[in-house]
Design a protein around this motif. Structure first.
Motif, PDB file in Angstrom:
ATOM      1  N   CYS A  23       0.807  -1.203   0.000  1.00 57.37           N
ATOM      2  CA  CYS A  23       0.000   0.000   0.000  1.00 57.37           C
ATOM      3  C   CYS A  23       0.842   1.256   0.000  1.00 57.37           C
ATOM      4  O   CYS A  23       0.324   2.354   0.156  1.00 57.37           O
ATOM      5  N   THR A  29      -5.798   3.590  -8.620  1.00 61.65           N
ATOM      6  CA  THR A  29      -6.490   2.465  -9.214  1.00 61.65           C
ATOM      7  C   THR A  29      -7.650   2.948 -10.046  1.00 61.65           C
ATOM      8  O   THR A  29      -8.212   4.027  -9.793  1.00 61.65           O
ATOM      9  N   THR A  31     -10.597   2.390  -9.944  1.00 55.27           N
ATOM     10  CA  THR A  31     -11.843   2.651  -9.226  1.00 55.27           C
ATOM     11  C   THR A  31     -12.174   4.137  -9.245  1.00 55.27           C
ATOM     12  O   THR A  31     -13.328   4.534  -9.291  1.00 55.27           O
ATOM     13  N   TYR A  66     -16.354   1.851   2.362  1.00 52.03           N
ATOM     14  CA  TYR A  66     -14.951   2.093   2.045  1.00 52.03           C
ATOM     15  C   TYR A  66     -14.690   2.020   0.542  1.00 52.03           C
ATOM     16  O   TYR A  66     -13.919   2.809  -0.004  1.00 52.03           O
ATOM     17  N   THR A  67     -15.340   1.071  -0.129  1.00 49.75           N
ATOM     18  CA  THR A  67     -15.068   0.843  -1.557  1.00 49.75           C
ATOM     19  C   THR A  67     -16.033   1.572  -2.479  1.00 49.75           C
ATOM     20  O   THR A  67     -15.909   1.461  -3.697  1.00 49.75           O
ATOM     21  N   TYR A 125      -2.738  -1.785 -10.405  1.00 47.86           N
ATOM     22  CA  TYR A 125      -3.326  -1.846  -9.072  1.00 47.86           C
ATOM     23  C   TYR A 125      -2.231  -2.071  -8.042  1.00 47.86           C
ATOM     24  O   TYR A 125      -1.525  -3.088  -8.082  1.00 47.86           O
ATOM     25  N   ASP A 356      -8.839  -4.665  -5.339  1.00 54.33           N
ATOM     26  CA  ASP A 356      -7.580  -4.067  -4.917  1.00 54.33           C
ATOM     27  C   ASP A 356      -7.745  -3.350  -3.579  1.00 54.33           C
ATOM     28  O   ASP A 356      -6.903  -3.454  -2.688  1.00 54.33           O
ATOM     29  N   LYS A 357      -8.849  -2.641  -3.415  1.00 56.08           N
ATOM     30  CA  LYS A 357      -9.096  -1.913  -2.172  1.00 56.08           C
ATOM     31  C   LYS A 357      -9.288  -2.847  -0.976  1.00 56.08           C
ATOM     32  O   LYS A 357      -9.040  -2.458   0.168  1.00 56.08           O
ATOM     33  N   ASP A 360      -6.249  -3.029   1.054  1.00 52.28           N
ATOM     34  CA  ASP A 360      -5.800  -1.848   1.800  1.00 52.28           C
ATOM     35  C   ASP A 360      -5.757  -2.174   3.293  1.00 52.28           C
ATOM     36  O   ASP A 360      -6.488  -3.057   3.763  1.00 52.28           O
TER      37      ASP A 360
END
Length: 504
Positions: A23, A29, A31, A66-67, A125, A356-357, A360
């Motif tokens: 990270c 990314t 997103t 969060y995402t 990513y 990918d998140k 985190d």
């Protein structure tokens, strides 16, 4: 072989470093390219782990927040998943993220072009690209990557056992097949529960005991400890299936003897894994075989609900040559992205951004530790300490086991380990040096692609018939010959040719 083991060890160590630095990168990314602030719709199908969480659970809502996503998870009972998966593939009515495992059916689906190739995209990513490459290499098809693995350690096998029973009965953890027999006989006949009933088992088998694909299947773990290859090995340049070797046959003979003497459950060929878990949880089993070393503490917690004074311990699988375990593929299945439901490359990139998140630090802590103040507290030295492991297993574990996460070596809050937890993870780490690879894991066989399901069923049925005494050793050899004639011989030829190419 030694070089391959060395690679596995180095990969695991690098994974820790890679995960911790994953990270730190500054990549944006895809997103972030979502239009406006519209939540990304993420539909997922995955086998059910324990009790299916309720829709809009606290964990699920935290992931969505969060995402910036809206998640719809279809939890499918494990016993029905393969049939449901095949129906969904045949009808092309699949979710956007579909968790599958490596077998002939899914390999055929991948090669038919039903799923997006994602390998070239992962460099965009920060977290997915930081994961060590072997996790991805182990699920490639024809050299291309189509899925995101549910990351798992490579050497997870361990013997979780009732230390209180073993101490009372004068038993030691098994090394030889004779040891396994004596333990099974003693626990079954000596009534360690002291309830006057003949209702205890040395181990409780379920129908996954001889899974043809999973290196975590009990018969493979047992046979490898005694010197067999892990699913596929090589002798004099020719690939050989595990069930064609003497250590594997000797391991089957042990199970046959235990069955004949009524020292293992007589219904093992139809028992579900959940039923075997329940037998352990009820305090009826001496060795828990359908688990992993790192879960020893969970086995203790589950046992103590019914048997408060029950004591659990963990040791590695040992054999005549010492610690020897099957190297697992580094995943518990993987997510693929069907072209029928993910309509564009842009949508695919957004979905990859979602996954990918999940790696985190914030999401890694959520998936592996739960919610602070409810499932864990933070210690003075900045570690997570579970408040209620049972509550965690009920509310968080289904997500942890069904979404990509690194339990101990990830980017989340480090865990304050109990003595038993730490011992379990030491077994996992020590196993790496002695993990035996499946030499056919990434080899291609056209015959296996076409007939793998039929061949696997043929040999699995024959193994069960042998153990149950329906065929003798000559009958077993005849079944192996039938397997060869049905296409197994061709699989050996094709794997051997592929293996020779790799060695050049």
């Amino acid at each position: 072989m030694k070089r391959k083991r060395f690679i596995i060890v180095m990969v695991s160590l690098l994974t820790i470093a890679g995960g911790l630095s994953g990270c730190a990168g500054g990549k944006d990314t895809p997103t972030a390219k979502q239009e406006g602030n519209t939540p990304l719709e993420v539909t997922i199908a995955t086998p059910q782990v324990g009790e299916a969480p309720k829709k809009d659970s606290e964990v699920e809502l935290a992931i969505e927040k969060y995402t910036n996503s809206k998640i719809d998870i279809q939890w499918i009972p494990s016993a029905a998943f393969e049939d449901k998966k095949n129906i969904m593939i045949a009808s092309s009515e699949m979710p956007k993220a579909f968790k599958i495992t490596s077998n002939a059916t899914t390999l055929s689906a991948v090669q038919s072009g039903l799923f997006w190739e994602i390998g070239p995209m992962l460099t965009d990513y920060k977290n997915l690209s930081a994961v060590n490459a072997l996790y991805y290499e182990n699920i490639k098809v024809d050299g291309k990557l189509y899925g995101l693995p549910l990351y798992r350690d490579f050497g997870r096998a361990g013997i979780v056992y009732r230390k209180d029973w073993f101490d009372e009965l004068g038993l030691k953890p098994p090394v030889t097949l004779d040891d396994w027999y004596n333990i099974m006989k003693t626990i079954a006949e000596k009534n360690p529960e002291k309830n006057g009933q003949n209702d205890t088992y040395g181990m409780f088998l379920d129908k996954s005991y001889n899974d043809p694909v999973a290196s975590s299947s009990f018969l493979t773990r047992l046979a490898v400890s005694q010197g067999a290859p892990n699913k596929w090995g090589v002798e004099d340049g020719t690939m050989v299936a595990e069930f064609m070797t003497k250590p594997y046959l000797d391991s089957m003979k042990l199970l046959r003897r235990l069955f004949q003497e009524n020292l293992i459950n007589q219904d093992f060929s139809v028992v579900q894994t959940a039923d075997a878990d329940n037998k352990w949880n009820a305090g009826k089993v001496g060795i828990r075989i359908n688990t992993v070393a790192s879960a020893a503490a969970t086995s203790q917690v589950n046992l103590n609900k019914a048997v408060p004074d029950g004591v659990v311990d963990i040791v590695p699988y040992m054999g005549p040559s010492g610690n020897r375990v099957p190297a697992e593929p580094g995943n518990n299945g993987f997510f693929v992205f069907p072209k029928s439901s993910v309509k564009s490359e842009a949508e695919l990139k957004q979905l990859l951004g979602f996954f990918d998140k999940l790696l985190d630090p914030e999401m890694s802590t959520l998936l592996t530790r739960g919610v602070e103040g409810k499932h864990f507290n933070k210690t003075s030295d900045g570690k997570a300490q579970f408040i209620d492991l049972s509550l965690f297993n009920l509310e968080v574990k289904p997500y942890r086991d069904s979404l990509p996460a690194f339990e101990v070596t990830g980017t989340g809050l480090p865990l304050e380990l109990s003595d038993l937890q730490a011992k379990g993870w030491r077994v996992v780490a020590d196993n790496l040096e002695n993990a035996v690879p499946n030499l056919a894991l990434t080899l291609n066989s056209k015959t296996y692609l076409e007939k793998g399901g039929e061949l696997d069923t043929l040999i699995r049925d024959a193994q069960t018939k042998f153990i149950m005494g329906k065929i003798d050793e000559a009958g077993w050899q005849a079944e192996v010959d039938n397997w060869k004639k049905a296409g197994g011989g061709k699989v050996i030829e094709e794997y051997s040719a592929e293996y020779a190419k790799q060695k050049k």
